[in-house]
Motif scaffolding. Structure first.
Motif, PDB file in Angstrom:
ATOM      1  N   UNK A 316      45.948  91.330  75.827  1.00  0.00           N
ATOM      2  CA  UNK A 316      47.153  90.881  76.515  1.00  0.00           C
ATOM      3  C   UNK A 316      47.961  92.017  77.138  1.00  0.00           C
ATOM      4  N   UNK A 317      47.710  93.265  76.702  1.00  0.00           N
ATOM      5  CA  UNK A 317      48.536  94.373  77.172  1.00  0.00           C
ATOM      6  C   UNK A 317      48.325  94.682  78.664  1.00  0.00           C
ATOM      7  N   UNK A 318      47.143  94.445  79.170  1.00  0.00           N
ATOM      8  CA  UNK A 318      46.846  94.709  80.581  1.00  0.00           C
ATOM      9  C   UNK A 318      47.217  96.147  80.975  1.00  0.00           C
ATOM     10  N   UNK A 319      48.102  96.310  81.964  1.00  0.00           N
ATOM     11  CA  UNK A 319      48.437  97.658  82.444  1.00  0.00           C
ATOM     12  C   UNK A 319      49.293  98.435  81.458  1.00  0.00           C
ATOM     13  N   UNK A 320      49.767  97.792  80.384  1.00  0.00           N
ATOM     14  CA  UNK A 320      50.536  98.486  79.358  1.00  0.00           C
ATOM     15  C   UNK A 320      49.656  98.968  78.206  1.00  0.00           C
ATOM     16  N   UNK A 321      48.373  98.817  78.347  1.00  0.00           N
ATOM     17  CA  UNK A 321      47.450  99.217  77.278  1.00  0.00           C
ATOM     18  C   UNK A 321      47.540 100.714  77.033  1.00  0.00           C
ATOM     19  N   UNK A 322      47.313 101.111  75.787  1.00  0.00           N
ATOM     20  CA  UNK A 322      47.363 102.529  75.450  1.00  0.00           C
ATOM     21  C   UNK A 322      46.100 103.260  75.881  1.00  0.00           C
ATOM     22  N   UNK A 323      45.020 102.550  76.116  1.00  0.00           N
ATOM     23  CA  UNK A 323      43.793 103.177  76.620  1.00  0.00           C
ATOM     24  C   UNK A 323      42.844 102.076  77.072  1.00  0.00           C
ATOM     25  N   UNK A 324      41.747 102.486  77.698  1.00  0.00           N
ATOM     26  CA  UNK A 324      40.737 101.506  78.076  1.00  0.00           C
ATOM     27  C   UNK A 324      39.497 101.635  77.195  1.00  0.00           C
ATOM     28  N   UNK A 325      39.671 102.255  76.015  1.00  0.00           N
ATOM     29  CA  UNK A 325      38.575 102.331  75.055  1.00  0.00           C
ATOM     30  C   UNK A 325      38.151 100.909  74.700  1.00  0.00           C
ATOM     31  N   UNK A 326      36.896 100.586  74.970  1.00  0.00           N
ATOM     32  CA  UNK A 326      36.460  99.198  74.864  1.00  0.00           C
ATOM     33  C   UNK A 326      35.839  98.854  73.510  1.00  0.00           C
ATOM     34  N   UNK A 327      35.411  99.837  72.770  1.00  0.00           N
ATOM     35  CA  UNK A 327      34.818  99.544  71.467  1.00  0.00           C
ATOM     36  C   UNK A 327      34.919 100.796  70.619  1.00  0.00           C
ATOM     37  N   UNK A 328      34.419 100.727  69.418  1.00  0.00           N
ATOM     38  CA  UNK A 328      34.405 101.890  68.538  1.00  0.00           C
ATOM     39  C   UNK A 328      32.954 102.228  68.212  1.00  0.00           C
ATOM     40  N   UNK A 329      32.748 103.419  67.690  1.00  0.00           N
ATOM     41  CA  UNK A 329      31.384 103.832  67.328  1.00  0.00           C
ATOM     42  C   UNK A 329      31.047 103.240  65.962  1.00  0.00           C
ATOM     43  N   UNK A 330      30.926 101.921  65.915  1.00  0.00           N
ATOM     44  CA  UNK A 330      30.835 101.195  64.657  1.00  0.00           C
ATOM     45  C   UNK A 330      29.718 101.636  63.727  1.00  0.00           C
ATOM     46  N   UNK A 331      28.493 101.719  64.239  1.00  0.00           N
ATOM     47  CA  UNK A 331      27.367 102.056  63.378  1.00  0.00           C
ATOM     48  C   UNK A 331      27.451 103.508  62.920  1.00  0.00           C
TER      49      UNK A 331
END
Length: 447
Positions: A316-331
């Motif tokens: 929901x943050x859209x242009x107010x997002x803190x970053x565009x990191x889309x995922x984490x290095x889960x494995x």
């Protein structure tokens, strides 16, 4: 069947809308030296069996780090990874799990990430940690962007001891975001120069310990100078095992701590995938990039886990997002957590101590060679050596005899005037016979 949905007319229309005269204009920011003027010299097509055979032939040119004496570090380190780690991450519920878009049915994944965050916060001495980033360099770049948001200042001071490739990642993101960067000249011991560069316009100071030359530094004085100017201190660590022996970033006054977690639970893997660690003070948590998992209780009072913060642009943050990191290095984060759980606090301290002992033995052996000088004044498991010849040539000479002697600094930062500097790392996987053979060959190579 080739998938080419756009016609030349479609492309011309798109270029016209954005005001570009040609597709080439879209790549003006890419240095000319990095662009190809002709296709890659590869066959245009081949059958699956032919491709498999060719790739197998190419793979045989690689040399495993386990095949002989190996002293490479500079941000990627060879450590022993227990077989238990691989056994657990191969389980289907871990191997195939992805980001928990539906947290209520992803309790196992969320708990793994919560435990990972708890470990990272404890290791770094910080209040909170996120669920990981891509690697140490992107974590550093995200930390600089976060500092700009927190302080509303627009200048980042980068120590001359920060890994040049990390600096490159910061400069790339900072350039796009309009953040000014002041990169100090390469320095084996950079504390005084960093403090002198801080002014009232500084948003953050980025220091690395142990730094790219291996120098371990108590950055408390830098933290005090940064805070006096209203700036944040970002502490970078590329060798996570050092947390077992050295003072934590939090104990030295860091506002944000970032690191490369590859050393714990993850193999070298020809450069990736790796796992970025990111932690900060609690008061800054809403400006942190990525996502953060939290612990709670459900309607029945049972322990449960939730996706506490996830302020990226796809939400929901859209242009107010803190970053565009889309995922984490889960494995990779899971592998980190498994290895840390197997080690425990005492095990990590023992592992770190063993690394330091091996590095001391290596430095002593190399220092005895005429013409070889140990440059790093205090180190954990890596140090810089000055040799009386071009360091890259020395590495090639020793490689021909089966010893991978380290990383020439010129490979990381060409033109820095440090062509005679070699970065040498020793870990618990280094044998005494490796050290002896290395010293013998180096003595012959520099004569």
């Amino acid at each position: 069947m080739r998938y080419l949905p756009l016609t030349p007319e479609d492309r011309a229309d798109m270029l016209g809308v954005i005001g570009a005269g040609s597709i080439d204009e879209l790549f003006v920011d890419v240095p000319a030296v990095a662009r190809r003027s002709e296709p890659v010299d590869l066959p245009h097509h081949a059958g699956e069996i032919e491709v498999e055979r060719e790739l197998l032939r190419l793979s045989r040119r690689n040399r495993s780090a386990a095949e002989g004496p190996f002293f490479v570090g500079a941000g990627a380190y060879r450590h022993h990874v227990p077989a238990t780690v691989d056994h657990i991450i191969q389980r289907s519920e871990f191997l195939t799990s992805y980001t928990p878009y539906q947290p209520e049915i992803a309790q196992g994944t969320l708990q793994v990430l919560f435990e990972f965050q708890s470990q990272v916060a404890a290791l770094t001495g910080m209040d909170v940690a996120n669920a990981s980033l891509y690697d140490g360099s992107t974590a550093t770049a995200e930390a600089v962007m976060m500092a700009q948001r927190v302080t509303r200042k627009n200048k980042a001071v980068l120590s001359g001891g920060v890994h040049p490739q990390y600096v490159g990642a910061v400069e790339t993101l900072a350039h796009a975001a309009g953040v000014a960067t002041l990169r100090l000249p390469a320095a084996i011991d950079a504390e005084d120069a960093v403090i002198a560069a801080i002014d009232q316009d500084t948003a953050c100071v980025v220091v690395q310990t142990p730094n790219v030359f291996g120098t371990a530094t108590d950055v408390t004085k830098i933290a005090e100078a940064a805070h006096a100017a209203g700036a944040l201190l970002i502490v970078v660590t590329t060798e996570a095992v050092s947390y077992g022996l050295l003072k934590s970033p939090g104990a030295m006054g860091a506002d944000i701590a970032v690191a490369e977690g590859q050393s714990i639970g993850n193999g070298l893997n020809f450069g990736g995938p790796y796992v970025g660690l990111f932690a900060c003070k609690e008061k800054f948590v809403r400006q942190a990039p990525g996502r953060l998992c939290g612990e709670t209780v459900d309607a029945d009072g049972k322990r449960g886990f939730v996706l506490t913060l996830s302020t990226r642009e796809q939400h929901i943050r859209r242009d107010k997002a803190t970053s565009n990191i889309c995922t984490n290095s889960g494995l990779c984060a899971l592998a980190f957590s498994i290895h840390m759980s197997l080690l425990g606090e005492q095990g990590l301290r023992q592992l770190a101590s063993l690394n330091h002992q091996k590095a001391l033995a290596t430095a002593k052996a190399l220092a005895a060679i005429p013409g070889v000088e140990i440059l790093t004044p205090r180190f954990f498991n890596e140090f810089a050596v000055r040799v009386p010849k071009d360091a890259a040539e020395v590495v090639e000479t020793l490689a021909a005899h089966g010893v991978i002697a380290g990383v020439p600094y010129s490979r990381l930062e060409p033109g820095a005037g440090l062509d005679d500097v070699l970065l040498v790392a020793a870990t618990e996987t280094t044998l005494d016979t490796d050290i002896t053979f290395f010293a013998k060959l180096l003595a012959g190579a520099v004569q």
